[in-house]
Design an enzyme around this catalytic site. Structure first.
Site, short mmCIF file in Angstrom:
data_model
loop_
_atom_site.label_atom_id
_atom_site.label_comp_id
_atom_site.label_asym_id
_atom_site.label_seq_id
_atom_site.Cartn_x
_atom_site.Cartn_y
_atom_site.Cartn_z
N GLY A 88 0.77 -1.22 0.00
CA GLY A 88 0.00 0.00 0.00
C GLY A 88 0.81 1.27 0.00
O GLY A 88 0.25 2.36 -0.19
N CYS B 191 -26.31 -13.33 -19.95
CA CYS B 191 -26.00 -14.63 -19.34
C CYS B 191 -26.86 -14.94 -18.12
O CYS B 191 -26.84 -16.05 -17.61
CB CYS B 191 -24.52 -14.70 -18.94
SG CYS B 191 -24.05 -13.63 -17.57
N CYS C 111 -18.82 -13.10 -19.26
CA CYS C 111 -20.20 -13.23 -19.72
C CYS C 111 -20.29 -14.21 -20.90
O CYS C 111 -21.17 -15.07 -20.95
CB CYS C 111 -20.74 -11.87 -20.12
SG CYS C 111 -22.50 -11.82 -20.52
N CYS D 285 -23.07 -7.79 -18.14
CA CYS D 285 -21.83 -7.93 -17.39
C CYS D 285 -20.77 -6.99 -17.96
O CYS D 285 -20.59 -6.89 -19.17
CB CYS D 285 -21.30 -9.36 -17.48
SG CYS D 285 -22.32 -10.59 -16.65
N CYS E 225 -27.83 -9.95 -15.51
CA CYS E 225 -27.32 -9.70 -16.85
C CYS E 225 -28.34 -10.16 -17.88
O CYS E 225 -28.86 -11.28 -17.80
CB CYS E 225 -25.99 -10.42 -17.05
SG CYS E 225 -25.32 -10.30 -18.73
#
Length: 288
Positions: free
Chosen positions: A35, A248, A278, A272, A245
């Site tokens: 970080g 899908c 997807c 998606c 979605c």
């Protein structure tokens, strides 16, 4: 090493060996201090700064001839940014490329983390436009460095408090700030909040490169990553029950809206963001 496959007199992956070593040393420091922002000498590349030069320099420094590369932009392998970067890296290295997340050993991305869980033998490189989350509340670079050194993040907590008071929620759609290993505040890049939990205790190595700001940082595997939140206003993703979605049918991915005009009329559809994921789900459904 000369890139003989492209019949060009330049080093494998374009960057000279001194540049690669300097970037790899910075990456080692970044992994050792999860970080924490590590400065590096950002090089000039045949693309403009702001179009992924930080992530590209990391990729060119760590890629090997036997790697398989995937490049995505906001989840799409076929966007302009993704296609051009993939072509460039392939031309400079000759490595194999793929759109299948599971088949890739090295993934470079802008604004998204793939939906498929990443493995320990994969590396994800993220392009970063703004490296320091304190930029929102402290524009002075020297003061921001001191604040990171002292773990003084009070201004960011005030910023979050004001967003709750004024908007009734934690008003951050992307680049959500997190605390890594209980120490450094880190910018997650413009990934949606949906992707933030994937950083926590992940199996894979996440590398972040900001070319314009000349900074590198990292989240190594099995590292604790906690989004900033209040007890009465906890961190939440963009998940909305019932949304799915249109292609899908999945309900557990990050969805984006598209305007569709066809024989059924004009409408907005949710699909998606991760196009390859997807398509794979649609293929699995057809095979059943």
């Amino acid at each position: 090493m000369v890139n003989e496959s492209a019949d060009q007199l330049y080093s494998f992956a374009l960057l000279d060996e001194d540049a690669k070593r300097e970037i790899r040393r910075s990456l080692l420091k970044a992994v050792a201090l999860p970080g924490h922002l590590i400065p590096f000498a950002s090089r000039d590349l045949p693309i403009a700064r702001g179009w992924g030069t930080g992530g590209l320099q990391i990729t060119l420094s760590i890629i090997m001839p036997d790697d398989t590369l995937k490049v995505i932009d906001q989840g799409d392998d076929e966007s302009v940014n993704a296609v051009n970067l993939r072509r460039l890296i392939h031309r400079l290295t000759g490595v194999a490329t793929t759109t299948d997340t599971a088949a890739a050993s090295l993934i470079q991305t802008r604004h998204r983390i793939p939906e498929e869980p990443l493995r320990a033998d994969q590396i994800l490189v993220l392009q970063v436009p703004m490296a320091d989350p304190l930029r929102w509340v402290e524009p002075n670079l020297e003061r921001a460095i001191t604040m990171h050194g002292e773990a003084d993040y009070g201004k960011m907590w005030v910023y979050l408090y004001e967003s709750v008071v004024r908007a009734g929620d934690l008003r951050i759609a992307s680049q959500y700030p997190v605390i890594v290993n209980h120490r450094y505040m880190m910018d997650t890049t413009p990934i949606p909040r949906w992707d933030v939990p994937k950083l926590n205790m992940a199996e894979t190595l996440y590398l972040f490169g900001a070319g314009r700001e000349k900074r590198i940082y990292a989240v190594p595997p099995h590292t604790q990553v906690e989004p900033l939140q209040f007890e009465d206003y906890p961190f939440r993703t963009e998940y909305r029950p019932g949304q799915r979605c249109a292609r899908c049918g999945t309900e557990n991915t990050f969805l984006i809206s598209h305007f569709v005009a066809d024989a059924n009329g004009e409408r907005w559809e949710m699909t998606c963001s991760d196009v390859a994921f997807c398509a794979k789900r649609q293929g699995e459904q057809r095979d059943r």
